[in-house]
Write an enzyme that holds these catalytic residues in place. Structure first.
Site, short mmCIF file in Angstrom:
data_model
loop_
_atom_site.label_atom_id
_atom_site.label_comp_id
_atom_site.label_asym_id
_atom_site.label_seq_id
_atom_site.Cartn_x
_atom_site.Cartn_y
_atom_site.Cartn_z
N LYS A 160 15.30 17.76 -1.35
CA LYS A 160 16.67 17.48 -0.90
C LYS A 160 17.65 17.35 -2.08
O LYS A 160 17.22 17.25 -3.24
CB LYS A 160 16.65 16.21 -0.05
N ASN A 220 15.92 10.36 0.85
CA ASN A 220 14.48 10.12 0.67
C ASN A 220 13.77 11.34 0.06
O ASN A 220 12.59 11.55 0.25
CB ASN A 220 13.85 9.69 1.99
N HIS A 273 11.79 16.71 2.59
CA HIS A 273 11.43 16.93 3.99
C HIS A 273 10.04 17.56 3.99
O HIS A 273 9.76 18.44 3.17
CB HIS A 273 12.40 17.91 4.66
N GLU A 297 8.69 26.15 11.37
CA GLU A 297 9.63 25.63 10.36
C GLU A 297 9.61 26.52 9.12
O GLU A 297 10.66 26.81 8.55
CB GLU A 297 9.25 24.20 9.95
P1 ADP Z 1 11.19 12.65 8.40
O1 ADP Z 1 12.08 13.35 7.41
O2 ADP Z 1 10.40 11.54 7.72
O3 ADP Z 1 10.33 13.56 9.22
P2 ADP Z 1 13.03 12.31 10.68
O4 ADP Z 1 12.69 13.68 11.17
O5 ADP Z 1 12.98 11.17 11.66
O6 ADP Z 1 12.13 11.85 9.44
O7 ADP Z 1 14.50 12.32 10.09
C1 ADP Z 1 14.96 13.40 9.34
C2 ADP Z 1 15.80 12.91 8.19
O8 ADP Z 1 16.98 12.30 8.70
C3 ADP Z 1 15.13 11.81 7.34
O9 ADP Z 1 14.27 12.33 6.36
C4 ADP Z 1 16.33 11.12 6.74
O10 ADP Z 1 16.84 11.86 5.62
C5 ADP Z 1 17.36 11.19 7.88
N1 ADP Z 1 17.34 9.98 8.70
C6 ADP Z 1 16.40 9.62 9.62
N2 ADP Z 1 16.71 8.43 10.18
C7 ADP Z 1 17.88 8.03 9.61
C8 ADP Z 1 18.73 6.89 9.76
N3 ADP Z 1 18.44 5.89 10.60
N4 ADP Z 1 19.84 6.82 8.98
C9 ADP Z 1 20.15 7.81 8.12
N5 ADP Z 1 19.42 8.92 7.94
C10 ADP Z 1 18.29 9.03 8.66
#
Ligand code: ADP
Length: 159
Positions: free
Chosen positions: A14, A117, A120, A131
């Site tokens: 990211k 974070n 992805h 994907e």
């Molecule tokens: P992951 O990336 O761990 O699979 P998700 O698919 O639930 O998680 O979410 C996609 C992305 O959206 C996350 O990696 C994060 O960057 C963002 N995200 C998820 N939940 C939140 C939140 N509550 N607030 C802000 N950003 C979020």
């Protein structure tokens, strides 16, 4: 020449990984584990691909924030292949919230945010192969045998 047991999974490094000079560190972790990079490129994500990629979050209040963040700077897209690659790559990234991720994971070692974070990684329920195909055209994916492959896994693990 991928082995029939190899799975494909998508990783996006990211914009925060790029800005924090962590691209090499993160790529190195996947390489050292023995995973195989079968596609890699730097791209700018537009609204259309982000809407598709994060369709499961489209009704969330933070959806606009994710779109703005993910299009703020380029990302590095990686297609990774390996036996049990989908679950291994997810585990190496750690859970979504950086502040909950354990040390030793990418998020747990370098992030403390839910949005920023760093990575992805395909979720098994989101169809990882689809994907990969969303981000890579067929000619951008490479099928090859890694010469260390035969020492990485025992013969019975490949049956
Ligand atoms: P992951 O990336 O761990 O699979 P998700 O698919 O639930 O998680 O979410 C996609 C992305 O959206 C996350 O990696 C994060 O960057 C963002 N995200 C998820 N939940 C939140 C939140 N509550 N607030 C802000 N950003 C979020």
């Amino acid at each position: 020449m991928n082995h029939p047991k190899e799975e494909k999974t998508l990783v996006l490094l990211k914009p925060d990984a790029l800005q924090r000079n962590l691209l090499g560190e993160i790529i190195h972790r996947f390489e050292r584990r023995g995973l195989k990079i079968i596609g890699m490129k730097m791209i700018a994500l537009d609204e259309a691909i982000l809407k598709e990629h994060y369709a499961h979050l489209k009704d969330k209040p933070f959806f606009k924030g994710i779109q703005d963040f993910m299009s703020s700077y380029p990302v590095v897209a990686m297609a990774i292949s390996g036996v049990r690659a989908v679950s291994m790559v997810r585990a190496m990234c750690g859970p979504t919230k950086g502040y909950e991720a354990l040390p030793g994971t990418i998020r747990g070692d370098f992030s403390m945010s839910t949005q920023a974070n760093l990575v992805h990684a395909s979720d098994p329920v989101e169809n990882p192969e689809a994907e990969v195909n969303r981000f890579f055209k067929p000619h951008e994916l490479f099928s090859y045998k890694k010469i260390e492959f035969d020492i990485l896994l025992a013969p019975d693990e490949l049956k």
